[in-house]
Design an enzyme around this catalytic site. Structure first.
Site, PDB file in Angstrom:
ATOM      1  N   ASP A 190       7.276   4.051   0.634  1.00 19.35           N
ATOM      2  CA  ASP A 190       8.555   3.489   1.224  1.00 19.35           C
ATOM      3  C   ASP A 190       9.712   3.911   0.417  1.00 19.35           C
ATOM      4  OD1 ASP A 190       7.511   2.308   3.653  1.00 19.35           O
ATOM      5  OD2 ASP A 190       6.433   0.774   2.004  1.00 19.35           O
ATOM      6  N   HIS A 232       0.892  -1.000   0.208  1.00 21.08           N
ATOM      7  CA  HIS A 232       0.072  -0.070  -0.100  1.00 21.08           C
ATOM      8  C   HIS A 232       0.818   1.294   0.182  1.00 21.08           C
ATOM      9  CE1 HIS A 232      -0.050  -1.757   4.267  1.00 21.08           C
ATOM     10  NE2 HIS A 232       0.685  -0.740   4.295  1.00 21.08           N
TER      11      HIS A 232
END
Length: 480
Positions: free
Chosen positions: A260, A174
């Site tokens: 990330d 996600h």
């Protein structure tokens, strides 16, 4: 249309409850069977109890199985969701401690462009082996099932299984929702944004960014000009989407890193705790510092305790609805903020969790066309990347399968050559080592590490790592 969905590692309560709630809010999947599998019976029982209450709350036609047997949950499944982390965070911290003992700050798996603290690629043989064996069991017991890989390292595992085992699979993450942080900070309405991300898992970039039909990158440039000299104050260690590190990466690469990817940066931002704080903000220095990761571990422990207490409260109030028990917990101050927020989402009949697993299943089974961002084999989507490498890209999913979008504008040369290529090479070394058992590949991986000062250092850290009781099979694999 009902299907059987196996969830491996179902003892991760918040995640499993999200999926169960999403199924309950997806009427087309009525009649489905969910097989909850975990080796921790206490956590499994708690999740089964809470999941059953969610189904009762919504009056859904969903049945449950619970088991500690991997084959049982895979057999006859239409979809298998693998979220298991072999050895849990306890093993990861043991491996990290050995790495740091030999001079590898944050452990041997903390590598340039792969700094996420639980994304272990070379020391976690057991994780790769477990995922590989799950895929082989699917091939044997349920050859028509889809494997949905959610446990890290998604990049390595999706590439490995897609190459080696003839089953249908995707990897999910996600991280792309990090783009929403940018839209919110710029005051944009999501429905008017045309955006696209592309790259590898934990290595994606905002290649398309338009607002009301016009290039919106100038809005980012203006925000940076107005804010980059102000002190960056993250709300938590993971709040890094517009951190100094993200802005600095954008200035070098020419496109904005998403999710990330901001953590998976170069050593420039990760030399030590002082540098981490400079680039990711005080007081934690981002999620992947010794302070930030401890914050995360403490949060997980707190949530685990709260879930156990909440499950006990459910047992004590069997005749009450979950929403009523939730109100009791609020009155008694028995919930922590994170779990309270999760429960509000779960109990909201109009709100899905944001996890992509159930929308993907519904699209495949019931032809509910859905746009998602998935990890799939490249096959010409990003021309400069080999076709047998997993990429994370936007796709449309329907009953006929997965249809990747054209990546436009293309990722630029700096991202391809200086970010994705080095990350891909490390993935290839990790997978070849796993498949061949050639310890020389693990050694070479570390020989190229900037923290390595001698070949003896490399041999010693690998030797001690393989002496851990958990790594008996790893030792047998590499020290034939």
């Amino acid at each position: 249309m009902g299907v059987k969905i196996g969830i491996i590692g179902a003892g991760s309560a918040v995640f499993s409850m999200r999926l169960v709630a999403d199924i309950c809010k997806t009427p087309e999947l009525a009649g489905s069977v969910i097989s909850l599998m975990d080796i921790d019976e206490e956590r499994l029982n708690a999740v089964h109890l809470l999941a059953s209450k969610i189904v009762d709350e919504f009056g859904s036609d969903i049945k449950f199985e619970k088991t500690t047997d991997l084959e049982e949950t895979i057999k006859d499944s239409d979809f298998v969701i693998n979220t298991a982390m072999v050895g849990g965070h306890n093993y990861l911290e043991k491996a990290r401690a050995i790495g740091e003992k030999y001079g590898y700050y944050r452990g041997i798996d903390a590598q340039e462009f792969n700094m996420v603290s639980d994304y272990y690629t070379i020391s976690n043989f057991n994780q790769l082996n477990f995922a590989f064996n799950v895929a082989k069991l699917i091939e044997k017991l349920s050859p028509n099932a889809w494997l949905i890989q959610g446990a890290n390292p998604v990049f390595e595992i999706t590439t490995l299984i897609s190459r080696e085992v003839p089953i249908k699979m995707i990897g999910v993450c996600h991280g792309h929702y990090g783009a929403m942080d940018i839209f919110e900070k710029l005051g944009l309405k999501n429905e008017n944004v045309n955006w696209q991300v592309a790259g590898f898992n934990h290595a994606i970039w905002l290649n398309r960014f338009e607002y009301n039909g016009e290039d919106a990158y100038p809005l980012i440039d203006r925000w940076i000009k107005e804010n980059e000299n102000k002190e960056f104050k993250p709300r938590d260690p993971f709040n890094d989407q517009l951190s100094p590190a993200a802005i600095d990466m954008y200035k070098f690469y020419g496109m904005f890193p998403i999710g990330d990817t901001v953590r998976n940066s170069s050593w420039k931002y990760h030399y030590n705790l002082e540098e981490k704080k400079k680039w990711y903000g005080e007081p934690w220095g981002g999620a992947d510092s010794e302070i930030g990761w401890k914050w995360y571990q403490n949060m997980l422990l707190e949530v685990t305790k709260i879930i156990k207490d909440f499950a006990k409260l459910v047992l004590e109030n069997k005749n009450k609805k979950l929403s009523e028990i939730f109100e009791l917990a609020l009155v008694g101050n028995r919930l922590e903020g994170h779990f309270e927020e999760e429960m509000r989402k779960i109990l909201n009949p109009a709100q899905l969790s944001g996890e992509q697993h159930i929308p993907f299943i519904n699209a495949i089974v019931n032809d509910k066309k859905t746009k998602l961002v998935l990890n799939i084999m490249n096959s010409g989507i990003i021309n400069e990347i080999p076709g047998d490498v997993a990429v994370e890209v936007p796709v449309m999913v329907d009953k006929n399968g997965i249809h990747p979008e054209e990546i436009y504008p293309k990722l630029n040369k700096r991202i391809i050559k200086y970010y994705l290529y080095p990350r891909m090479i490390r993935m290839e070394m990790a997978l070849e080592a796993f498949l061949t058992g050639d310890i020389k590949l693990l050694e070479e991986f570390l020989i190229r590490d900037r923290r390595t000062t001698s070949y003896e250092q490399v041999k010693n850290v690998l030797r001690e790592l393989m002496e851990l009781p958990e790594n008996k099979n790893m030792k047998k694999h590499y020290l034939k």
